[in-house]
Scaffold this motif. Structure first.
Motif, PDB file in Angstrom:
ATOM      1  N   GLU A 173      15.539   0.850   0.619  1.00 46.40           N
ATOM      2  CA  GLU A 173      15.473  -0.078  -0.539  1.00 46.40           C
ATOM      3  C   GLU A 173      14.171   0.705  -0.075  1.00 46.40           C
TER       4      GLU A 173
ATOM      5  N   SER B  49      10.250   1.216  -1.364  1.00 48.15           N
ATOM      6  CA  SER B  49       8.738   1.055  -2.347  1.00 48.15           C
ATOM      7  C   SER B  49       7.967   1.880  -2.444  1.00 48.15           C
TER       8      SER B  49
ATOM      9  N   GLU C 208      10.984   3.345 -11.646  1.00 47.93           N
ATOM     10  CA  GLU C 208      11.813   2.521 -10.676  1.00 47.93           C
ATOM     11  C   GLU C 208      13.155   2.344 -10.936  1.00 47.93           C
TER      12      GLU C 208
ATOM     13  N   LYS D 140      11.873   0.794  -5.757  1.00 46.71           N
ATOM     14  CA  LYS D 140      10.558  -0.225  -5.769  1.00 46.71           C
ATOM     15  C   LYS D 140       9.690   0.262  -6.460  1.00 46.71           C
TER      16      LYS D 140
ATOM     17  N   TYR E 106       5.367  -0.788  -7.034  1.00 47.26           N
ATOM     18  CA  TYR E 106       4.007  -1.391  -6.703  1.00 47.26           C
ATOM     19  C   TYR E 106       2.746  -0.237  -6.961  1.00 47.26           C
TER      20      TYR E 106
ATOM     21  N   SER F 151       4.434  -8.403  -3.761  1.00 55.18           N
ATOM     22  CA  SER F 151       4.439  -8.443  -2.072  1.00 55.18           C
ATOM     23  C   SER F 151       3.474  -7.479  -1.214  1.00 55.18           C
TER      24      SER F 151
END
Length: 433
Positions: A132, A134, A212, A233, A235, A314
């Motif tokens: 994963e 970010s 994403e 992900k 952000y 987050s």
């Protein structure tokens, strides 16, 4: 009456089953996954699979005529679901889901019914992947991928969307970007100097919200083929919180946030009182979010800090605001201060002017006195005597008589006591004692 009772009973059973949950299944991103479901075999079988969204998305349906029912199937699951038809007669209503995507995660309901039995089971699907990542909006990001080095290397990066968008390809010892999706053009690169060490990681620049999602890294050499799945992900944290007061409202706002943020108010020191607030969220063309909230203030509490907190899963950021005074009161105070200041200035000016006038008059009097005071002589018994003239301009001493008539208007004579006497005469006449 009995039918109604049985219907209510079945409904309560379904609610109880749904509330407790039966199973949890972990599915590998991009792979196939089996969602288990068992029932008691019987005639007139119906099988319905739903994903539990607010509208109960239909995933798969099967009726007793031995046919799948695709009429109301959600398009996201089109071509990706199937039942084990050779196992249905044995009470197996399990569902196979292929090409698992991140969006498939959630709660599912399996409902079966026959002439003699009804059953509902609930399970939760969790999506797992190899990594994963970010990535911050607008920045560069690295999607990792490893393989066993070998000859004739081929690398394919694919974004796992419904269209399986081509992301980046490498073979024949060079990048192959002819079929790359236009959204990624000029934004992807491989670390070619690291390929001999088994590094097929990809760098993506200028990250966007549309980037994403799940990605698959396919690698192959003469001796081995590999797959690596990444869930990316995006952000965009709240960078700055703006706060201002407009009359009896405090406004808190922030722009360019992802995913959709939450905004909350708090007070320091804590208070049990409730305050009315209104929050508004807007989505931009870049799929970012702007959020703004206004808090209505109370007239009774001034010494409070109002704290605005904006948060995403987050990230979190907060700012505080101390309430200002009532603007009408502030205006009155300012005008009062200005008025008092004007009065003080006027008094100071008046006092200084009056003092200057007094000093000037005193100087004039002193000058006149110095010009008119003349010490004329000293008496034998009484000490000095001062004779003040009446604007004479000067005092004339007596001259010796030469036998002619006296011309001065005034003469000084020595009296018998030894003092001086001022005598006024008429021109051409004799002095009068």
């Amino acid at each position: 009456m009995m039918n109604k009772l049985f219907s209510v009973l079945f409904f309560l059973i379904d609610v109880w089953i749904l509330s407790r949950g039966d199973a949890e299944v972990s599915c590998q991103l991009g792979q196939s996954c089996i969602l288990p479901c068992r029932f008691t075999p019987g005639d007139d079988l119906e099988i319905h699979w739903f994903k539990m969204t607010p509208t109960l998305t239909e995933v798969n349906s099967f009726c007793y005529n031995d046919k799948d029912q695709w009429g109301h199937l959600d398009q996201k699951f089109g071509g990706r679901t199937s039942l084990f038809k050779d196992q249905i007669s044995k009470g197996n209503a399990s569902l196979q889901l292929t090409g698992v995507m991140v969006q498939d995660e959630g709660r599912y309901q399996c409902h079966t019914s026959t002439v003699t039995n009804k059953n509902t089971s609930l399970l939760t699907v969790r999506i797992v992947c190899d990594a994963e990542v970010s990535c911050q909006f607008g920045q560069s990001c690295i999607l990792p991928c490893r393989f066993t080095p070998g000859d004739d290397l081929v690398i394919h990066w694919i974004q796992l969307t419904t269209t399986q968008a081509g992301f980046h390809s490498y073979y024949d010892n060079k990048d192959q970007l002819e079929v790359q999706d236009k959204r990624f053009r000029g934004r992807t690169s491989l670390f070619q100097e690291q390929m001999s060490k088994g590094n097929a990681s990809l760098q993506l620049t200028g990250v966007k919200v549309q980037d994403e999602g799940p990605y698959r890294c396919l690698t192959s050499t003469i001796t081995e083929t590999g797959e690596f799945y990444i869930d990316m992900k995006v952000y965009a944290p709240p960078q700055k919180i703006n706060m201002k007061q407009t009359e009896n409202q405090i406004i808190c706002s922030s722009d360019g946030i992802y995913p959709e943020p939450d905004l909350s108010w708090s007070i320091s020191p804590p208070s049990s009182r409730t305050f009315q607030n209104t929050t508004r969220v807007q989505e931009t063309e870049e799929l970012l979010y702007n959020i703004s909230s206004s808090l209505t203030l109370s007239d009774r509490e001034d010494d409070l800090d109002y704290i605005c907190t904006i948060s995403t899963p987050s990230n979190q950021r907060r700012a505080s605001w101390r309430r200002g005074h009532n603007p009408h009161v502030t205006i009155i105070i300012v005008l009062t201060v200005i008025g008092i200041s004007a009065v003080v200035i006027a008094l100071v000016f008046f006092c200084r002017r009056r003092r200057r006038n007094a000093q000037r008059k005193a100087a004039e009097v002193s000058s006149v006195a110095s010009n008119t005071e003349i010490i004329l002589g000293v008496g034998k018994n009484e000490g000095p005597s001062v004779i003040r003239g009446e604007s004479l301009g000067s005092v004339m001493a007596p001259e010796e008589s030469d036998g002619s008539a006296a011309t001065p208007d005034e003469t000084l004579d020595l009296d018998e006591a030894g003092g001086l006497t001022l005598a006024r005469g008429v021109a051409g006449g004799s002095a009068v004692a």
